[in-house]
Design a protein around this motif. Structure first.
Motif, PDB file in Angstrom:
ATOM      1  N   GLY A  24       0.576  -1.204  -0.144  1.00 25.30           N
ATOM      2  CA  GLY A  24       0.018  -0.071  -0.101  1.00 25.30           C
ATOM      3  C   GLY A  24       1.160   1.353  -0.060  1.00 25.30           C
ATOM      4  O   GLY A  24       0.218   1.969  -0.833  1.00 25.30           O
ATOM      5  N   ALA A  25       2.298   1.259   1.019  1.00 24.57           N
ATOM      6  CA  ALA A  25       3.248   2.425   0.857  1.00 24.57           C
ATOM      7  C   ALA A  25       3.269   2.698  -0.215  1.00 24.57           C
ATOM      8  O   ALA A  25       3.470   3.798  -1.039  1.00 24.57           O
ATOM      9  N   ALA A  26       4.087   1.533  -0.803  1.00 21.68           N
ATOM     10  CA  ALA A  26       4.511   1.693  -2.133  1.00 21.68           C
ATOM     11  C   ALA A  26       4.238   2.769  -3.165  1.00 21.68           C
ATOM     12  O   ALA A  26       4.064   2.954  -4.527  1.00 21.68           O
ATOM     13  N   VAL A  27       2.650   2.077  -3.298  1.00 14.50           N
ATOM     14  CA  VAL A  27       1.486   1.974  -4.447  1.00 14.50           C
ATOM     15  C   VAL A  27       1.343   3.824  -4.550  1.00 14.50           C
ATOM     16  O   VAL A  27       1.214   4.737  -5.285  1.00 14.50           O
ATOM     17  N   ALA A  28       1.245   4.037  -2.628  1.00 14.33           N
ATOM     18  CA  ALA A  28       1.055   5.379  -2.616  1.00 14.33           C
ATOM     19  C   ALA A  28       2.547   6.083  -2.815  1.00 14.33           C
ATOM     20  O   ALA A  28       2.171   7.594  -3.269  1.00 14.33           O
ATOM     21  N   ARG A  29       3.308   5.550  -2.693  1.00 16.40           N
ATOM     22  CA  ARG A  29       4.608   6.723  -3.019  1.00 16.40           C
ATOM     23  C   ARG A  29       4.265   6.963  -5.035  1.00 16.40           C
ATOM     24  O   ARG A  29       5.233   7.857  -5.291  1.00 16.40           O
ATOM     25  N   ARG A  30       4.450   5.417  -4.803  1.00 11.20           N
ATOM     26  CA  ARG A  30       4.220   6.046  -6.774  1.00 11.20           C
ATOM     27  C   ARG A  30       3.456   6.768  -7.687  1.00 11.20           C
ATOM     28  O   ARG A  30       3.737   7.483  -8.596  1.00 11.20           O
ATOM     29  N   PHE A  31       2.499   6.978  -6.804  1.00 14.01           N
ATOM     30  CA  PHE A  31       1.530   8.294  -7.530  1.00 14.01           C
ATOM     31  C   PHE A  31       1.641   9.433  -7.058  1.00 14.01           C
ATOM     32  O   PHE A  31       1.308  10.163  -7.627  1.00 14.01           O
ATOM     33  N   ALA A  32       2.726   9.692  -5.619  1.00 20.06           N
ATOM     34  CA  ALA A  32       3.011  10.463  -5.503  1.00 20.06           C
ATOM     35  C   ALA A  32       3.960  11.311  -5.925  1.00 20.06           C
ATOM     36  O   ALA A  32       4.064  12.491  -6.647  1.00 20.06           O
ATOM     37  N   LYS A  33       4.903  10.531  -6.575  1.00 21.45           N
ATOM     38  CA  LYS A  33       5.691  10.974  -7.397  1.00 21.45           C
ATOM     39  C   LYS A  33       5.391  11.223  -8.716  1.00 21.45           C
ATOM     40  O   LYS A  33       5.990  11.994  -9.413  1.00 21.45           O
ATOM     41  N   GLU A  34       4.449  10.247  -9.213  1.00 20.78           N
ATOM     42  CA  GLU A  34       3.354  11.425 -10.360  1.00 20.78           C
ATOM     43  C   GLU A  34       2.525  12.681 -10.671  1.00 20.78           C
ATOM     44  O   GLU A  34       2.251  12.953 -11.625  1.00 20.78           O
ATOM     45  N   ARG A  47       0.224   4.402  11.686  1.00 18.67           N
ATOM     46  CA  ARG A  47       1.168   3.956  10.119  1.00 18.67           C
ATOM     47  C   ARG A  47       0.354   4.918   8.934  1.00 18.67           C
ATOM     48  O   ARG A  47       1.246   5.158   8.503  1.00 18.67           O
ATOM     49  N   VAL A  48      -0.617   5.063   9.245  1.00 19.15           N
ATOM     50  CA  VAL A  48      -1.494   5.404   7.894  1.00 19.15           C
ATOM     51  C   VAL A  48      -0.245   7.338   8.006  1.00 19.15           C
ATOM     52  O   VAL A  48      -0.916   7.548   7.053  1.00 19.15           O
ATOM     53  N   GLU A  49      -0.709   8.123   9.179  1.00 15.20           N
ATOM     54  CA  GLU A  49       0.047   8.639   9.558  1.00 15.20           C
ATOM     55  C   GLU A  49       1.603   8.778   9.129  1.00 15.20           C
ATOM     56  O   GLU A  49       1.932  10.313   8.564  1.00 15.20           O
ATOM     57  N   ALA A  50       2.068   7.982   9.206  1.00 14.98           N
ATOM     58  CA  ALA A  50       3.540   7.951   9.542  1.00 14.98           C
ATOM     59  C   ALA A  50       3.650   8.199   7.941  1.00 14.98           C
ATOM     60  O   ALA A  50       4.928   8.825   7.360  1.00 14.98           O
ATOM     61  N   LEU A  51       3.758   7.442   6.951  1.00  9.01           N
ATOM     62  CA  LEU A  51       2.968   7.263   5.585  1.00  9.01           C
ATOM     63  C   LEU A  51       2.816   9.074   5.066  1.00  9.01           C
ATOM     64  O   LEU A  51       3.779   9.213   4.036  1.00  9.01           O
ATOM     65  N   ALA A  52       1.696   9.036   5.517  1.00  9.47           N
ATOM     66  CA  ALA A  52       1.750  10.857   4.518  1.00  9.47           C
ATOM     67  C   ALA A  52       2.555  11.777   5.057  1.00  9.47           C
ATOM     68  O   ALA A  52       3.145  12.491   4.406  1.00  9.47           O
ATOM     69  N   ASP A  53       3.143  11.068   6.558  1.00  7.51           N
ATOM     70  CA  ASP A  53       4.521  12.221   6.863  1.00  7.51           C
ATOM     71  C   ASP A  53       5.817  12.229   5.473  1.00  7.51           C
ATOM     72  O   ASP A  53       6.709  13.266   5.798  1.00  7.51           O
ATOM     73  N   GLU A  54       5.860  10.647   5.609  1.00  8.17           N
ATOM     74  CA  GLU A  54       6.600  10.361   4.637  1.00  8.17           C
ATOM     75  C   GLU A  54       7.177  10.701   3.356  1.00  8.17           C
ATOM     76  O   GLU A  54       8.025  11.444   2.671  1.00  8.17           O
ATOM     77  N   ILE A  55       5.417  11.047   2.928  1.00 10.52           N
ATOM     78  CA  ILE A  55       5.482  11.099   1.679  1.00 10.52           C
ATOM     79  C   ILE A  55       5.965  12.865   1.105  1.00 10.52           C
ATOM     80  O   ILE A  55       6.428  13.449   0.366  1.00 10.52           O
ATOM     81  N   ARG A  56       4.931  13.578   2.339  1.00 12.48           N
ATOM     82  CA  ARG A  56       4.963  15.015   2.087  1.00 12.48           C
ATOM     83  C   ARG A  56       6.828  15.628   2.598  1.00 12.48           C
ATOM     84  O   ARG A  56       7.024  16.150   2.395  1.00 12.48           O
ATOM     85  N   ALA A  57       7.203  14.525   3.458  1.00 18.18           N
ATOM     86  CA  ALA A  57       8.704  15.087   3.484  1.00 18.18           C
ATOM     87  C   ALA A  57       9.538  15.061   2.244  1.00 18.18           C
ATOM     88  O   ALA A  57      10.852  15.819   1.754  1.00 18.18           O
ATOM     89  N   ALA A  58       9.100  14.057   1.451  1.00 18.77           N
ATOM     90  CA  ALA A  58       9.520  13.870   0.027  1.00 18.77           C
ATOM     91  C   ALA A  58       9.002  14.686  -0.948  1.00 18.77           C
ATOM     92  O   ALA A  58       9.559  14.289  -2.454  1.00 18.77           O
ATOM     93  N   GLY A  59       8.306  15.219  -0.732  1.00 19.93           N
ATOM     94  CA  GLY A  59       8.327  16.706  -1.545  1.00 19.93           C
ATOM     95  C   GLY A  59       6.528  16.467  -2.431  1.00 19.93           C
ATOM     96  O   GLY A  59       5.978  17.411  -3.213  1.00 19.93           O
TER      97      GLY A  59
END
Length: 256
Positions: A24-34, A47-59
């Motif tokens: 799930g996290a990998a799919v989220a990162r892939r779509f965020a990348k696009e 866990r959901v909030e931690a992943l959201a923080d991670e994606i936001r930290a990556a831009g």
């Protein structure tokens, strides 16, 4: 969480998000990348909030909407919040639940729980996503149609065997549900696809729950979450003249 006004970014809603080292996290990162704004749903809020923080930290843009995917009221509430972000273009149902046990040791409660998460969850999430995709204002005649609804399946969807009776029954039902959705909504411009994951996923769940299986699989014996996520992205990008309804993914070393 304070939400922005409606965004010009397309939105991807991923249900079944857990560990950062998971599909799930990998799919989220892939779509965020696009350039997608990703809405994340899972049972464990931290866990959901931690992943959201991670994606936001990556831009990227990410929003945590924890909840029970099999609870219709919860999913309707989350769907309303997702709509506040922007127009839904992609939805991915990645939630799963099943118990490993001999058939005579299974209880009706355990069997029902597998059906509740995998099938009822897939139905209420899919229904909410379909409504949003139909309402998002895109042109059904566009090359990618109105959007994409993807379901994560498993080998068990194709054949039942012990000790996975409950999981197999639930995944087979989810597969049938995806076919029903595809036949009903494909002609209306929505790409519905089911992805059979035929093998173990090299993620936190398997590494913590069955480390011996990871060791037995050896190099290249497990599916990499990022590689699966790439296929999900490619399914979303398919031209409407050549949509896939079902794809199966497995390591090259996996027998089938």
């Amino acid at each position: 969480m304070n939400l922005p006004s409606v965004s010009s970014k397309p939105v991807a809603w991923i249900a079944g998000v857990g560990a950062s080292a998971g599909l799930g996290a990998a799919v989220a990162r892939r779509f965020a990348k696009e350039g997608f704004a990703v809405a994340l749903t899972g049972r464990t809020a931290s866990r959901v909030e931690a992943l959201a923080d991670e994606i936001r930290a990556a831009g990227g843009d990410a929003y945590a909407f924890p909840g029970d995917v099999a609870d219709e009221t919860s999913i309707k509430r989350i769907a309303a919040r997702v709509s506040e972000i922007g127009a839904l273009h992609a939805a991915v149902f990645n939630a799963a639940s099943g118990i490993r046990a001999p058939s005579l040791d299974l209880t009706a409660v355990q069997f029902e729980d597998a059906l509740r998460v995998n099938v009822i969850g897939g139905f209420v999430f899919g229904q909410a996503a379909l409504r949003a995709l139909l309402d998002n204002g895109r042109d059904a005649e566009a090359s990618h149609g109105l959007g994409t609804l993807l379901f994560t399946g498993a080998t068990a969807a194709l054949r039942g065997r012990p000790p996975f009776a409950a999981f197999a029954a639930a995944k087979a039902a989810l597969r049938s549900l995806s076919q029903s959705f595809a036949r009903e909504f494909g002609p209306r411009g929505i790409h519905v696809a089911h992805v059979v994951i035929d093998g173990g996923i090299d993620g936190e769940r398997l590494r913590q729950g069955a480390p011996q299986r990871v060791e037995q699989a050896g190099a290249d014996g497990l599916l990499l979450p990022d590689a699966i996520a790439e296929t999900y992205w490619q399914l979303h990008m398919q031209h409407r003249s050549a949509w896939t309804q079902e794809a199966d993914l497995r390591p090259y070393r996996e027998s089938f």
